[in-house]
Scaffold this motif. Structure first.
Motif, PDB file in Angstrom:
ATOM      1  N   GLU A 110       0.835  -1.190   0.000  1.00 54.87           N
ATOM      2  CA  GLU A 110       0.000   0.000   0.000  1.00 54.87           C
ATOM      3  C   GLU A 110       0.879   1.253   0.000  1.00 54.87           C
ATOM      4  OE1 GLU A 110      -3.320   0.169  -0.152  1.00 54.87           O
ATOM      5  OE2 GLU A 110      -3.432  -2.025  -0.307  1.00 54.87           O
ATOM      6  N   ALA A 111       0.374   2.317  -0.584  1.00 53.21           N
ATOM      7  CA  ALA A 111       1.103   3.587  -0.565  1.00 53.21           C
ATOM      8  C   ALA A 111       1.291   4.049   0.878  1.00 53.21           C
ATOM      9  CB  ALA A 111       0.343   4.635  -1.366  1.00 53.21           C
ATOM     10  N   ASN A 112       2.490   4.544   1.169  1.00 53.46           N
ATOM     11  CA  ASN A 112       2.809   4.967   2.535  1.00 53.46           C
ATOM     12  C   ASN A 112       3.909   6.018   2.449  1.00 53.46           C
ATOM     13  OD1 ASN A 112       3.660   5.294   5.169  1.00 53.46           O
ATOM     14  ND2 ASN A 112       3.653   3.111   5.661  1.00 53.46           N
ATOM     15  N   HIS A 113       3.556   7.275   2.696  1.00 53.13           N
ATOM     16  CA  HIS A 113       4.510   8.380   2.588  1.00 53.13           C
ATOM     17  C   HIS A 113       5.011   8.852   3.950  1.00 53.13           C
ATOM     18  CE1 HIS A 113       2.381   8.456  -1.281  1.00 53.13           C
ATOM     19  NE2 HIS A 113       3.470   9.034  -1.774  1.00 53.13           N
ATOM     20  N   SER A 114       4.895   8.009   4.962  1.00 53.59           N
ATOM     21  CA  SER A 114       5.254   8.408   6.323  1.00 53.59           C
ATOM     22  C   SER A 114       6.765   8.441   6.521  1.00 53.59           C
ATOM     23  CB  SER A 114       4.638   7.437   7.329  1.00 53.59           C
ATOM     24  OG  SER A 114       5.259   6.167   7.251  1.00 53.59           O
ATOM     25  N   LYS A 115       7.181   9.117   7.596  1.00 52.42           N
ATOM     26  CA  LYS A 115       8.598   9.191   7.945  1.00 52.42           C
ATOM     27  C   LYS A 115       9.117   7.804   8.345  1.00 52.42           C
ATOM     28  CE  LYS A 115      12.173  12.041   8.619  1.00 52.42           C
ATOM     29  NZ  LYS A 115      12.163  13.071   9.692  1.00 52.42           N
ATOM     30  N   ALA A 116       8.290   7.019   9.009  1.00 52.02           N
ATOM     31  CA  ALA A 116       8.707   5.672   9.402  1.00 52.02           C
ATOM     32  C   ALA A 116       8.992   4.814   8.176  1.00 52.02           C
ATOM     33  CB  ALA A 116       7.627   5.019  10.276  1.00 52.02           C
ATOM     34  N   ASN A 117       8.166   4.938   7.157  1.00 52.60           N
ATOM     35  CA  ASN A 117       8.377   4.178   5.927  1.00 52.60           C
ATOM     36  C   ASN A 117       9.605   4.684   5.177  1.00 52.60           C
ATOM     37  OD1 ASN A 117       7.435   1.996   4.296  1.00 52.60           O
ATOM     38  ND2 ASN A 117       6.707   3.479   2.783  1.00 52.60           N
ATOM     39  N   PHE A 118       9.865   5.975   5.295  1.00 46.39           N
ATOM     40  CA  PHE A 118      11.058   6.572   4.694  1.00 46.39           C
ATOM     41  C   PHE A 118      12.328   5.897   5.236  1.00 46.39           C
ATOM     42  CE2 PHE A 118      14.260  10.024   5.527  1.00 46.39           C
ATOM     43  CZ  PHE A 118      14.770  10.107   4.230  1.00 46.39           C
ATOM     44  N   TYR A 119      12.361   5.637   6.532  1.00 48.50           N
ATOM     45  CA  TYR A 119      13.545   4.989   7.097  1.00 48.50           C
ATOM     46  C   TYR A 119      13.629   3.507   6.715  1.00 48.50           C
ATOM     47  CZ  TYR A 119      14.784   9.211   9.545  1.00 48.50           C
ATOM     48  OH  TYR A 119      15.170  10.512   9.818  1.00 48.50           O
ATOM     49  N   LYS A 120      12.483   2.879   6.446  1.00 51.18           N
ATOM     50  CA  LYS A 120      12.515   1.518   5.899  1.00 51.18           C
ATOM     51  C   LYS A 120      13.103   1.536   4.489  1.00 51.18           C
ATOM     52  CE  LYS A 120       8.606  -0.315   8.539  1.00 51.18           C
ATOM     53  NZ  LYS A 120       7.219  -0.896   8.463  1.00 51.18           N
ATOM     54  N   TYR A 121      12.762   2.555   3.737  1.00 52.77           N
ATOM     55  CA  TYR A 121      13.352   2.736   2.403  1.00 52.77           C
ATOM     56  C   TYR A 121      14.869   2.894   2.501  1.00 52.77           C
ATOM     57  CZ  TYR A 121      15.098   5.526  -1.511  1.00 52.77           C
ATOM     58  OH  TYR A 121      15.868   6.020  -2.544  1.00 52.77           O
ATOM     59  N   LEU A 122      15.316   3.703   3.455  1.00 49.43           N
ATOM     60  CA  LEU A 122      16.762   3.894   3.618  1.00 49.43           C
ATOM     61  C   LEU A 122      17.455   2.585   3.982  1.00 49.43           C
ATOM     62  CD1 LEU A 122      17.122   7.380   5.356  1.00 49.43           C
ATOM     63  CD2 LEU A 122      17.514   6.785   2.959  1.00 49.43           C
ATOM     64  N   ASP A 123      16.815   1.755   4.800  1.00 53.21           N
ATOM     65  CA  ASP A 123      17.404   0.446   5.123  1.00 53.21           C
ATOM     66  C   ASP A 123      17.596  -0.384   3.853  1.00 53.21           C
ATOM     67  OD1 ASP A 123      17.696   0.832   7.823  1.00 53.21           O
ATOM     68  OD2 ASP A 123      15.852  -0.207   8.389  1.00 53.21           O
ATOM     69  N   LEU A 124      16.654  -0.290   2.946  1.00 55.83           N
ATOM     70  CA  LEU A 124      16.776  -0.995   1.667  1.00 55.83           C
ATOM     71  C   LEU A 124      17.973  -0.466   0.881  1.00 55.83           C
ATOM     72  CD1 LEU A 124      15.583  -2.941  -0.506  1.00 55.83           C
ATOM     73  CD2 LEU A 124      14.300  -0.960  -1.367  1.00 55.83           C
ATOM     74  N   ILE A 125      18.117   0.849   0.844  1.00 54.28           N
ATOM     75  CA  ILE A 125      19.248   1.463   0.141  1.00 54.28           C
ATOM     76  C   ILE A 125      20.567   1.049   0.786  1.00 54.28           C
ATOM     77  CG2 ILE A 125      20.359   3.645  -0.467  1.00 54.28           C
ATOM     78  CD1 ILE A 125      17.886   3.010  -2.126  1.00 54.28           C
ATOM     79  N   TYR A 126      20.616   1.061   2.110  1.00 54.51           N
ATOM     80  CA  TYR A 126      21.836   0.658   2.811  1.00 54.51           C
ATOM     81  C   TYR A 126      22.237  -0.771   2.438  1.00 54.51           C
ATOM     82  CZ  TYR A 126      20.536   4.475   6.054  1.00 54.51           C
ATOM     83  OH  TYR A 126      20.186   5.677   6.613  1.00 54.51           O
TER      84      TYR A 126
END
Length: 303
Positions: free
Chosen positions: A184-200
């Motif tokens: 599901e679409a999720n533009h929250s700050k918490a999801n943003f840090y999950k995205y960064l974990d993926l990038i890391y």
């Protein structure tokens, strides 16, 4: 029979000689490994004595923690720029220690003068390149430039926050990467840090070196540029302040993350204590930064 015995004895002597050579080389490598921390510690002690004139222990930002050397002035940048964001980054109280992701203290505490106020995730992912990716991404986030957040995986595939927030996730098989909408679409700050974990997980110094514009003229270096060696492992540090004198000569401050993941820290200059913590930076030279040496310095810049 005599010929066989002679050949056997020759081979035995050769093997003994080879083992002796390997033992000597191993011993030399061990001694060099032990000498480097001793040299770093000795330099750190001298540097600490010299640092008194350039440090403001009460300073709570990079800009306020480090004074401008005599004859220099800070290079001006526009308010709201990435450069001003970095030099005004908040620091923890002076004397704070470098802490590893597991809560333990880093074994060597003599190479830094400040700890940036950046949490260290307990998952161990936020290593050297990751820490700088986080700093850049958070700058874009707080300045309402979220659509610009995106990085290449080491495979070369681009992964943006914009599409991650819409629910797209990568399917990775070797070097083959495809993206599919499975969340599901999720533009929250918490999801943003999950995205960064993926990038890391899938990006690093090698992907940044291949992805980002190279700086071929060290005279054009500015705050936000990065000294890098792309590899596995590689290393990367970021310029976070900049001063210039009347002759146009520049000095820079640097901060880094590290492996294992640990506190992001503002480093001393252990090779030139007369200007520490400031650095002179040149391309294609040897530059020692705290516990790492760049033997053929290269620089890149975020787009």
């Amino acid at each position: 029979m005599l010929k066989y015995e002679t050949t056997y004895l020759f081979r035995l002597a050769y093997m003994r000689k080879l083992i002796l050579i390997l033992f000597i080389l191993t011993l030399i490598a061990f001694v060099l490994f032990k000498i480097k921390p001793l040299k770093q510690t000795a330099n750190a002690i001298i540097t600490t004595i010299k640092l008194v004139d350039l440090l403001n222990k009460d300073g709570v930002t990079i800009k306020n923690r480090v004074k401008v050397p005599e004859g220099y002035k800070r290079v001006e940048y526009p308010q709201g720029s990435f450069q001003e964001y970095l030099r005004n980054y908040k620091l923890k109280p002076f004397g704070s220690k470098i802490i590893n992701y597991d809560g333990s203290e880093y074994f060597w505490q003599m190479g830094h003068i400040g700890i940036l106020d950046i949490p260290v995730p307990k998952n161990g992912l936020q290593q050297c390149a990751d820490a700088l990716i986080r700093v850049r991404s958070e700058y874009l986030w707080v300045n309402n430039r979220k659509d610009e957040i995106g990085f290449n995986f080491t495979s070369g595939h681009y992964c943006s926050w914009k599409y991650y927030a819409k629910g797209y996730r990568p399917k990775i098989k070797g070097n083959n990467v495809s993206f599919h909408k499975i969340a599901e679409a999720n533009h929250s700050k918490a999801n943003f840090y999950k995205y960064l974990d993926l990038i890391y997980t899938y990006s690093g110094t090698l992907s940044l070196y291949n992805e980002l514009p190279k700086i071929n003229n060290s005279k054009s270096l500015r705050i936000g540029d990065m000294l890098i060696i792309g590899g596995s492992p590689g290393h990367i540090v970021m310029i976070c302040d900049e001063v210039v004198n009347v002759n146009g000569n520049k000095l820079f401050l640097l901060f880094q993350g590290n492996t294992p993941a640990q506190s992001v820290h503002l480093v001393k200059n252990l090779e030139d204590y007369n200007i520490s913590p400031w650095y002179q930076l040149e391309k294609d030279t040897i530059i020692s930064v705290s516990n790492y040496t760049f033997y053929n310095s290269k620089f890149v810049r975020f787009k």
